[in-house]
Design a protein around this motif. Structure first.
Motif, short mmCIF file in Angstrom:
data_model
loop_
_atom_site.label_atom_id
_atom_site.label_comp_id
_atom_site.label_asym_id
_atom_site.label_seq_id
_atom_site.Cartn_x
_atom_site.Cartn_y
_atom_site.Cartn_z
N UNK A 138 0.82 -1.21 0.00
CA UNK A 138 0.00 0.00 0.00
C UNK A 138 0.86 1.26 0.00
N UNK A 139 1.94 1.27 0.79
CA UNK A 139 2.78 2.47 0.84
C UNK A 139 3.37 2.77 -0.53
N UNK A 140 3.87 1.71 -1.22
CA UNK A 140 4.43 1.93 -2.54
C UNK A 140 3.35 2.37 -3.52
N UNK A 141 2.18 1.72 -3.47
CA UNK A 141 1.11 2.09 -4.38
C UNK A 141 0.63 3.51 -4.17
N UNK A 142 0.42 3.88 -2.92
CA UNK A 142 -0.03 5.25 -2.62
C UNK A 142 1.04 6.28 -2.98
N UNK A 143 2.31 5.92 -2.79
CA UNK A 143 3.39 6.84 -3.14
C UNK A 143 3.42 7.08 -4.65
N UNK A 144 3.28 6.02 -5.43
CA UNK A 144 3.30 6.19 -6.89
C UNK A 144 2.09 6.99 -7.37
N UNK A 145 0.93 6.70 -6.81
CA UNK A 145 -0.27 7.45 -7.19
C UNK A 145 -0.17 8.91 -6.76
N UNK A 146 0.40 9.15 -5.58
CA UNK A 146 0.58 10.52 -5.10
C UNK A 146 1.61 11.25 -5.96
N UNK A 269 4.69 19.77 -3.94
CA UNK A 269 3.94 18.53 -3.88
C UNK A 269 4.65 17.40 -4.59
N UNK A 270 5.27 17.71 -5.72
CA UNK A 270 6.02 16.69 -6.45
C UNK A 270 7.21 16.20 -5.63
N UNK A 271 7.93 17.13 -5.01
CA UNK A 271 9.04 16.74 -4.15
C UNK A 271 8.55 15.91 -2.97
N UNK A 272 7.40 16.26 -2.45
CA UNK A 272 6.82 15.49 -1.35
C UNK A 272 6.52 14.06 -1.76
N UNK A 273 5.94 13.89 -2.96
CA UNK A 273 5.63 12.55 -3.43
C UNK A 273 6.89 11.72 -3.66
N UNK A 274 7.94 12.37 -4.19
CA UNK A 274 9.18 11.66 -4.48
C UNK A 274 9.93 11.26 -3.21
N UNK A 275 9.72 11.99 -2.13
CA UNK A 275 10.46 11.73 -0.89
C UNK A 275 9.60 11.17 0.23
N UNK A 276 8.30 10.99 -0.01
CA UNK A 276 7.41 10.56 1.08
C UNK A 276 7.82 9.21 1.65
N UNK A 277 8.14 8.25 0.77
CA UNK A 277 8.53 6.93 1.25
C UNK A 277 9.79 6.97 2.10
N UNK A 322 3.60 24.29 1.73
CA UNK A 322 2.35 23.66 2.17
C UNK A 322 2.06 22.42 1.34
N UNK A 323 2.29 22.52 0.02
CA UNK A 323 2.04 21.37 -0.86
C UNK A 323 2.95 20.20 -0.51
N UNK A 324 4.21 20.49 -0.15
CA UNK A 324 5.13 19.42 0.25
C UNK A 324 4.59 18.68 1.48
N UNK A 325 4.24 19.44 2.51
CA UNK A 325 3.74 18.82 3.73
C UNK A 325 2.46 18.05 3.52
N UNK A 326 1.54 18.62 2.74
CA UNK A 326 0.26 17.96 2.48
C UNK A 326 0.46 16.64 1.75
N UNK A 327 1.38 16.60 0.79
CA UNK A 327 1.60 15.39 0.02
C UNK A 327 2.17 14.26 0.87
N UNK A 328 3.20 14.56 1.67
CA UNK A 328 3.77 13.53 2.55
C UNK A 328 2.71 13.04 3.54
N UNK A 329 1.96 13.98 4.10
CA UNK A 329 0.90 13.63 5.04
C UNK A 329 -0.14 12.73 4.39
N UNK A 330 -0.55 13.04 3.15
CA UNK A 330 -1.56 12.24 2.47
C UNK A 330 -1.10 10.81 2.25
N UNK A 331 0.15 10.65 1.83
CA UNK A 331 0.67 9.30 1.58
C UNK A 331 0.62 8.46 2.85
N UNK A 332 1.13 9.00 3.95
CA UNK A 332 1.23 8.19 5.17
C UNK A 332 -0.13 8.01 5.85
N UNK A 333 -1.00 9.03 5.79
CA UNK A 333 -2.26 8.88 6.52
C UNK A 333 -3.24 7.98 5.78
#
Length: 418
Positions: A138-146, A269-277, A322-333
């Motif tokens: 799920x973490x990988x799937x949500x990260x790719x989708x995000x 947001x893009x940086x957040x998605x790339x680094x969320x995992x 804000x977009x960076x924080x929101x993206x990382x938060x969305x992936x993990x939550x």
């Protein structure tokens, strides 16, 4: 790249490709529709608030029963219906403009009906993913989708603003309509059979809705996440309802420049998605749920400081962080919710969370419109960003503060890969 990666999961790639295209179209539309209302149709601050509210009102109106529906039926047909419905609805905007009969009322109605289709798609989609890839991925799937969503946030506004300036806002909406059509066609290519719906045991819709609500409110960490997200969405939507007016009237930007500012802001947001995992592994996925919002949310306070000229960069900086924080938060939550929830309840739990968190957004849109007309656009942004800085408080008071990893869960069977 090891064989277990979702890169090699053919069916996931279809879902991922469809979401990539439709998210791009969505962000083009989210830029073009307000521009069309503000510039061509000369909408007032209150009317802009109503348009913003219409775009998310269905989460408040039909969010809970949608969860019951999604738990009773297979999810892919629901997603297909939603995609093709949104494509048809958005197509009416350029058709009306070409016939010279487009009105603000039509824009609001289209936004409202499209939001109903989005409710169906989003609840079904978040409930569909675990059965497609399994809980372990799920973490990988949500990260790719995000990542796709964040890439769309970067490219969509710029393309939308450019198209609005080149061919007009109404014609640019055609891009959004076509994106939903392509998404539906890609979903049709997924052949993996879904697990049989678990039924409803004769229970009434209200009883099943209460079961989903009970799970969300009864799990302390999930309850805190939901409350914090709802407060954040309320504050953000107040800001978003005035954002186009702030950029075009206070900062004096053209539609093309508005698209550029929003595109640059979305790089966060893009940086957040790339680094969320990696971020989740470094500080722990459960800890990231509260720590990231605590650090990032107050940075939005620089947005109302922006002025025409060089100080426009403050708006870009605040929105990007804000977009960076929101993206990382969305992936993990979202991964946390999918990991802890039983499959039979997943549709109702996702719908309940959406009902509460996205249900706050139409309220925020209307509140932004009222405040914008009463105290002015810039003052409304100050209210919004100040409130946003306080939204991590429910997370700090939850059991998440003592956790680093998600609770262990029992893996459910998923279909074999193609």
């Amino acid at each position: 790249m090891y064989r277990e990666s979702l890169w090699f999961h053919q069916e996931f790639r279809q879902l991922w490709a469809g979401q990539t295209v439709s998210q791009f179209g969505t962000y083009v539309g989210q830029t073009v529709l307000p521009l069309l209302a503000a510039t061509t149709l000369k909408a007032s601050p209150f009317q802009m608030g109503v348009l913003t509210a219409a775009g998310t009102a269905a989460f408040l109106l039909i969010g809970l029963p949608t969860g019951v529906l999604v738990d009773r039926v297979r999810r892919k047909p629901v997603m297909l219906t939603a995609d093709f419905t949104r494509a048809a609805l958005l197509l009416t905007v350029p058709l009306a403009a070409w016939a010279d009969v487009l009105t603000l009322t039509q824009l609001i109605v289209v936004a409202l009906l499209a939001s109903a289709a989005t409710v169906l798609f989003d609840v079904a989609y978040q409930s569909y993913l675990p059965s497609l890839v399994g809980r372990a991925q799920l973490m990988e799937g949500n990260t790719r989708l995000q990542s796709s969503l964040s890439a769309a946030e970067v490219t969509g506004p710029g393309v939308g603003g450019g198209l609005a300036q080149l061919v007009g806002g109404a014609t640019a909406v055609l891009t959004t309509s076509v994106s939903y059509l392509i998404s539906g066609l890609l979903l049709l290519r997924i052949r993996t059979p879904e697990p049989k719906p678990m039924g409803h045991d004769g229970n009434r819709v209200r009883t099943q809705m209460k079961e989903g609500m009970g799970f969300v409110l009864g799990e302390k960490s999930l309850r805190a996440i939901t409350i914090s997200t709802a407060l954040s969405n309320l504050a953000i939507t107040v800001l978003l309802s005035m954002q186009i007016l702030f950029l075009t009237r206070d900062l004096g930007l053209t539609p093309g420049a508005v698209g550029a500012v929003l595109a640059l802001s979305s790089v966060g947001g893009l940086l957040g998605a790339l680094t969320a995992g990696r971020c989740a592994k470094w500080i722990g996925p459960a800890r990231a749920i509260w720590l990231i919002p605590l650090v990032i949310s107050p940075v939005a306070l620089v947005v109302p400081l922006a002025e025409p000229g060089r100080l426009t960069v403050l708006c870009v900086l605040g929105l990007a962080l804000r977009a960076y924080g929101t993206t990382v938060f969305n992936v993990v939550n979202v991964s946390y919710r999918q990991a802890i929830c039983p499959r039979r309840l997943l549709g109702r739990v996702n719908a309940t969370v959406r009902f509460i968190t996205w249900g706050a957004m139409p309220v925020g849109g209307l509140l932004g419109g009222v405040l914008g007309g009463w105290i002015g656009v810039r003052a409304t942004l100050w209210v919004s960003c100040s409130a946003l800085a306080l939204t991590p408080l429910p997370l700090l008071l939850s059991p998440l503060r003592t956790l680093r990893e998600f609770p262990a869960v029992q893996e459910e069977e998923v279909p074999s890969r193609s």
